[in-house]
Design a protein around this motif. Structure first.
Motif, PDB file in Angstrom:
ATOM      1  N   GLU A  67       0.846  -1.236   0.132  1.00 40.13           N
ATOM      2  CA  GLU A  67      -0.032  -0.058   0.032  1.00 40.13           C
ATOM      3  C   GLU A  67       0.877   1.503   0.046  1.00 40.13           C
ATOM      4  O   GLU A  67       0.707   2.184  -0.668  1.00 40.13           O
ATOM      5  CB  GLU A  67      -1.004  -0.043   1.142  1.00 40.13           C
ATOM      6  N   PHE A  68       2.043   1.380   0.692  1.00 40.27           N
ATOM      7  CA  PHE A  68       2.882   2.324   0.962  1.00 40.27           C
ATOM      8  C   PHE A  68       4.158   2.316   0.343  1.00 40.27           C
ATOM      9  O   PHE A  68       5.220   3.255   0.532  1.00 40.27           O
ATOM     10  CB  PHE A  68       2.839   2.767   2.336  1.00 40.27           C
ATOM     11  N   GLU A  69       4.259   1.200  -0.613  1.00 36.39           N
ATOM     12  CA  GLU A  69       5.583   0.992  -1.164  1.00 36.39           C
ATOM     13  C   GLU A  69       6.786   1.120  -0.045  1.00 36.39           C
ATOM     14  O   GLU A  69       7.826   2.146  -0.418  1.00 36.39           O
ATOM     15  CB  GLU A  69       5.770   1.864  -2.343  1.00 36.39           C
ATOM     16  N   ALA A  70       6.579   0.437   1.130  1.00 36.24           N
ATOM     17  CA  ALA A  70       7.561   0.646   2.230  1.00 36.24           C
ATOM     18  C   ALA A  70       8.043  -0.555   2.591  1.00 36.24           C
ATOM     19  O   ALA A  70       7.640  -1.564   2.314  1.00 36.24           O
ATOM     20  CB  ALA A  70       6.776   1.201   3.538  1.00 36.24           C
ATOM     21  N   ALA A  71       9.615  -0.375   2.930  1.00 35.08           N
ATOM     22  CA  ALA A  71      10.122  -1.707   3.500  1.00 35.08           C
ATOM     23  C   ALA A  71      10.827  -1.407   4.608  1.00 35.08           C
ATOM     24  O   ALA A  71      10.965  -2.429   5.570  1.00 35.08           O
ATOM     25  CB  ALA A  71      11.377  -1.958   2.203  1.00 35.08           C
ATOM     26  N   THR A  72      11.048  -0.371   5.161  1.00 35.92           N
ATOM     27  CA  THR A  72      11.944  -0.321   6.645  1.00 35.92           C
ATOM     28  C   THR A  72      10.927   0.783   7.477  1.00 35.92           C
ATOM     29  O   THR A  72       9.887   1.342   6.873  1.00 35.92           O
ATOM     30  CB  THR A  72      12.908   0.828   6.316  1.00 35.92           C
ATOM     31  N   VAL A  73      11.040   0.861   8.730  1.00 35.65           N
ATOM     32  CA  VAL A  73      10.390   1.555   9.534  1.00 35.65           C
ATOM     33  C   VAL A  73      10.354   3.035   9.238  1.00 35.65           C
ATOM     34  O   VAL A  73       9.431   3.734   9.185  1.00 35.65           O
ATOM     35  CB  VAL A  73      10.766   1.513  11.011  1.00 35.65           C
ATOM     36  N   GLY A  74      11.592   3.403   8.676  1.00 36.84           N
ATOM     37  CA  GLY A  74      11.774   4.873   8.264  1.00 36.84           C
ATOM     38  C   GLY A  74      10.843   5.194   7.238  1.00 36.84           C
ATOM     39  O   GLY A  74      10.139   6.284   7.110  1.00 36.84           O
ATOM     40  N   ASP A  75      10.538   4.165   6.342  1.00 35.71           N
ATOM     41  CA  ASP A  75       9.689   4.838   5.201  1.00 35.71           C
ATOM     42  C   ASP A  75       8.146   4.758   5.607  1.00 35.71           C
ATOM     43  O   ASP A  75       7.414   5.557   5.156  1.00 35.71           O
ATOM     44  CB  ASP A  75       9.476   3.140   4.208  1.00 35.71           C
ATOM     45  N   LEU A  76       7.841   4.397   6.616  1.00 34.77           N
ATOM     46  CA  LEU A  76       6.362   4.479   7.222  1.00 34.77           C
ATOM     47  C   LEU A  76       6.310   5.550   8.206  1.00 34.77           C
ATOM     48  O   LEU A  76       5.290   5.910   8.589  1.00 34.77           O
ATOM     49  CB  LEU A  76       6.002   3.399   8.106  1.00 34.77           C
ATOM     50  N   LEU A  77       7.384   6.126   8.794  1.00 35.29           N
ATOM     51  CA  LEU A  77       7.199   7.289   9.539  1.00 35.29           C
ATOM     52  C   LEU A  77       6.663   8.535   9.073  1.00 35.29           C
ATOM     53  O   LEU A  77       5.967   9.401   9.586  1.00 35.29           O
ATOM     54  CB  LEU A  77       8.731   7.679  10.126  1.00 35.29           C
ATOM     55  N   SER A  78       6.548   8.555   7.828  1.00 32.49           N
ATOM     56  CA  SER A  78       5.887   9.752   7.169  1.00 32.49           C
ATOM     57  C   SER A  78       4.456   9.758   6.776  1.00 32.49           C
ATOM     58  O   SER A  78       3.660  10.621   6.730  1.00 32.49           O
ATOM     59  CB  SER A  78       6.455  10.260   5.604  1.00 32.49           C
ATOM     60  N   ILE A  79       3.788   8.330   7.223  1.00 31.90           N
ATOM     61  CA  ILE A  79       2.568   8.015   7.046  1.00 31.90           C
ATOM     62  C   ILE A  79       1.627   8.422   8.434  1.00 31.90           C
ATOM     63  O   ILE A  79       1.903   8.094   9.474  1.00 31.90           O
ATOM     64  CB  ILE A  79       2.366   6.563   6.894  1.00 31.90           C
ATOM     65  N   GLY A  80       0.595   9.431   8.260  1.00 28.41           N
ATOM     66  CA  GLY A  80       0.063   9.933   9.418  1.00 28.41           C
ATOM     67  C   GLY A  80      -0.899   8.974   9.870  1.00 28.41           C
ATOM     68  O   GLY A  80      -1.160   7.859   9.356  1.00 28.41           O
ATOM     69  N   LEU A  81      -1.303   8.979  11.123  1.00 25.95           N
ATOM     70  CA  LEU A  81      -2.072   7.996  11.753  1.00 25.95           C
ATOM     71  C   LEU A  81      -3.713   8.196  11.123  1.00 25.95           C
ATOM     72  O   LEU A  81      -3.972   6.999  10.881  1.00 25.95           O
ATOM     73  CB  LEU A  81      -2.471   8.513  13.396  1.00 25.95           C
ATOM     74  N   GLY A  82      -4.041   9.025  10.612  1.00 25.60           N
ATOM     75  CA  GLY A  82      -5.295   9.290   9.879  1.00 25.60           C
ATOM     76  C   GLY A  82      -5.253   8.480   8.555  1.00 25.60           C
ATOM     77  O   GLY A  82      -6.240   7.776   8.306  1.00 25.60           O
ATOM     78  N   GLU A  83      -4.052   8.577   7.719  1.00 24.62           N
ATOM     79  CA  GLU A  83      -4.106   7.926   6.660  1.00 24.62           C
ATOM     80  C   GLU A  83      -3.764   6.480   6.761  1.00 24.62           C
ATOM     81  O   GLU A  83      -4.511   5.664   5.978  1.00 24.62           O
ATOM     82  CB  GLU A  83      -2.711   8.471   5.857  1.00 24.62           C
ATOM     83  N   LEU A  84      -3.165   5.822   7.993  1.00 25.21           N
ATOM     84  CA  LEU A  84      -2.930   4.543   8.217  1.00 25.21           C
ATOM     85  C   LEU A  84      -4.283   3.942   8.451  1.00 25.21           C
ATOM     86  O   LEU A  84      -4.698   2.930   8.113  1.00 25.21           O
ATOM     87  CB  LEU A  84      -1.819   4.352   9.550  1.00 25.21           C
ATOM     88  N   GLN A  85      -4.991   4.698   9.347  1.00 21.88           N
ATOM     89  CA  GLN A  85      -6.347   3.987   9.797  1.00 21.88           C
ATOM     90  C   GLN A  85      -7.441   4.082   8.641  1.00 21.88           C
ATOM     91  O   GLN A  85      -8.309   3.125   8.506  1.00 21.88           O
ATOM     92  CB  GLN A  85      -6.795   4.984  10.951  1.00 21.88           C
TER      93      GLN A  85
END
Length: 592
Positions: free
Chosen positions: A315-333
């Motif tokens: 969904e977020f084209e992410a591989a590391t924890v750092g890749d996900l840190l820009s994703i806000g809580l609202g977006e994730l939920q």
């Protein structure tokens, strides 16, 4: 490009675990929670535990390469063997023949196994999975000794058995006691103001306390940290001393090396315990948390390695924890439901779970065997029941050696055919002077005969058997049967006859299962005669009524919702549309 998938290059808005002002109230409080600013949790992990147990049992040198086998697979590889490229998984997973080529001096040990006719497990050169059953009893005993030492070394209720070779320790209470002992002035707040900030913390000498994980700026020299020292750093250093003492005691008394991680919560402690292994401990300061987490592949974090982790990655084209840190809580939920806050916080090193002491006394014991060759004739089951009975007899005997009054209320036999739901029979397990293999096997045989007598056909293939004790509890002192009061002259029954009598007298009921199509829950229902069929139908109706009530409750909260229609509990089928589709991250986990 979807904003969710954009790789943010700006500074992430993340929890940096900034220091909290520590006051005298924090030092002197007796109410310690997971929000305490000086909280320190450790995870201690035995190094290559099964292999280490065998090395202790055999008395071999620590530098001897050794692997532990279960049938044809490695279940443990010690660190000297790993130097030769031998592993339990990945690209270094090899056969035992190849492992011996890589390391001619390799010691190969097969786990102990039970064999019919033997009361205790033994070590065999070539155990056969068609006749033997694996025993982990020795490892359980060694694990229990280690966990008991840990529990005795810290204040009551501050250790938790995490697995057979891991334990969590909440050092907060012990650390506060040491701080007050070393710096008595901390017990006297200025002008009795409990909310005054503590004075500047003393410098810390990190030498010999463990590996200090680098901070965000990559500084590795501990002396460079002095100007940044916080009271939580002081707490970590004290906990590191205490942890080191416990690890040395485990090694000295039992011969096992361990590795540990120390941090502000359980998640981070477990994560950093593997930073430098074996026989070491690692310390994660608050200022180093973000830098440590960012490069980690998030799918290697527990619970994020399966379908949920894959879905988040795609969904977020992410591989590391750092890749996900820009994703806000609202977006994730918005993509994964309200419970995605758990993922959001975990990526930021936030974990509020408590260290909880687990009761030592077990309430059940289970011996099971997945059969490589299915049972196709009723008479074949008795062989495996005796093998399973031997394991239960040994475990119950060991438990009663520590707590003499322990005794199980019931004995249960489960049998499964292929991928079908298991069927079971259970009965009270009468008290006898000695629960020998023969006594337990006699009870198991009776249940087996009743089980196969109901459902056996020419096509039956039993692929799994489980024999268990349930309701294990301590009996009241002086408990005896009525004959003890009158001195009956009747012939004393043998232990086997005691079992037979209790099983005959008991109203033991067999069980089958059905899976609710709405909640996927497995519901046990009695089966056998006409009366049991009526009871089974009542259980189904009651469970469907539960869902009906839940539907009504939901409709009351939705002004625009249409009135719920009660399902026909007498219907033999349920519409496929009634199956739950799952919401948010729940759909990625199997409901139990």
């Amino acid at each position: 490009m979807n904003s969710f998938k954009a790789k943010a290059k700006a500074q992430h808005n993340i929890d940096t675990h900034d220091p909290i002002t520590v006051t005298y109230r924090h030092i002197l409080t007796t109410n310690i929670t997971n929000k305490h600013p000086l909280r320190v949790v450790a995870l201690v992990d035995s190094d290559a535990f099964y292999a280490a147990c065998e090395m202790v049992r055999l008395g071999v040198d620590r530098e001897t390469p050794l692997v532990v086998m279960q049938w044809s697979s490695f279940i443990a590889v010690n660190y000297p063997a790993r130097k030769y490229g031998i592993s339990r998984f990945g690209k270094d997973l090899v056969s035992v023949e190849e492992a011996r080529k890589r390391c001619p001096e390799l010691r190969v040990v097969h786990v102990a196994t039970y064999k019919e006719g033997q009361a205790e497990p033994g070590y065999f050169d070539k155990p056969d999975p068609l006749t033997h059953k694996v025993s982990l009893d020795y490892y359980r005993r060694e694990s229990k000794k280690i966990h008991q030492l840990i529990a005795d070394s810290v204040p009551a209720g501050t250790s938790e058995r995490a697995s057979i070779d891991e334990a969590f320790i909440d050092f907060t209470r012990a650390v506060l006691d040491v701080m007050l002992e070393r710096w008595p002035h901390l017990s006297k707040p200025p002008q009795d103001d409990m909310d005054s900030a503590l004075p500047t913390p003393p410098p810390i000498n990190w030498d010999g306390l463990g590996h200090l994980i680098p901070s965000n700026d990559g500084v590795e020299d501990p002396e460079a940290f002095d100007h940044e020292t916080t009271w939580h750093d002081v707490a970590l250093s004290i906990a590191a001393e205490l942890m080191d003492n416990i690890r040395k005691e485990i090694d000295s008394r039992f011969g096992y090396t361990t590795s540990a991680g120390l941090a502000k919560n359980k998640f981070l402690a477990k994560l950093c315990a593997s930073y430098k292994k074996p026989n070491s401990q690692s310390i994660l300061r608050n200022t180093a948390i973000v830098g440590y987490l960012q490069p980690l592949p998030f799918q290697k974090i527990r619970f994020l390695g399966g379908k949920l982790g894959q879905a988040i990655s795609e969904e977020f084209e992410a591989a590391t924890v750092g890749d996900l840190l820009s994703i806000g809580l609202g977006e994730l939920q918005s993509k994964f439901g309200d419970n995605a806050i758990w993922v959001y916080e975990l990526m930021r090193g936030i974990d509020r779970s408590e260290v909880k002491e687990r009761p030592d006394q077990t309430k059940s014991m289970l011996a099971s065997k997945n059969l490589p060759k299915p049972i196709t004739r009723p008479g074949e089951g008795q062989h495996w029941i005796r093998v399973l009975a031997a394991e239960l007899a040994l475990r119950l005997r060991e438990a009663r050696a520590e707590t003499p009054g322990l005794w199980p209320k019931s004995i249960v036999l489960h049998a499964r055919k292929g991928y079908e739901s298991s069927r079971s029979r259970q009965a009270p397990f009468p008290f006898v002077q000695d629960a020998t293999v023969d006594v337990i096997a006699a009870a198991g045989d009776k249940l087996w005969k009743e089980l196969v007598g109901v459902s056996w056909t020419d096509k039956t293939k039993v692929s799994s058997l489980q024999l268990s004790f349930t309701g294990i509890a301590t009996q009241e002192t002086g408990q005896q049967n009525i004959e003890g009061f009158f001195g009956s002259r009747k012939r004393k029954r043998t232990e086997e006859e005691d079992v037979e009598k209790a099983l005959d007298d008991a109203h033991d009921v067999g069980f089958s299962e059905f899976t609710c199509e709405r909640c996927s829950k497995n519901i046990k229902i009695p089966w056998g005669g006409k009366e049991e069929e009526m009871q089974a139908q009542a259980i189904r109706v009651e469970h469907e009524d539960f869902h009906f009530a839940m539907d009504l409750a939901k409709s009351a909260d939705m002004a625009t919702a249409a009135p719920s229609k009660r399902p026909d509990s007498r219907s033999k089928t349920t519409a496929a549309s009634s199956k739950p589709q799952g919401k948010g991250i729940e759909k990625f986990f199997k409901r139990r």
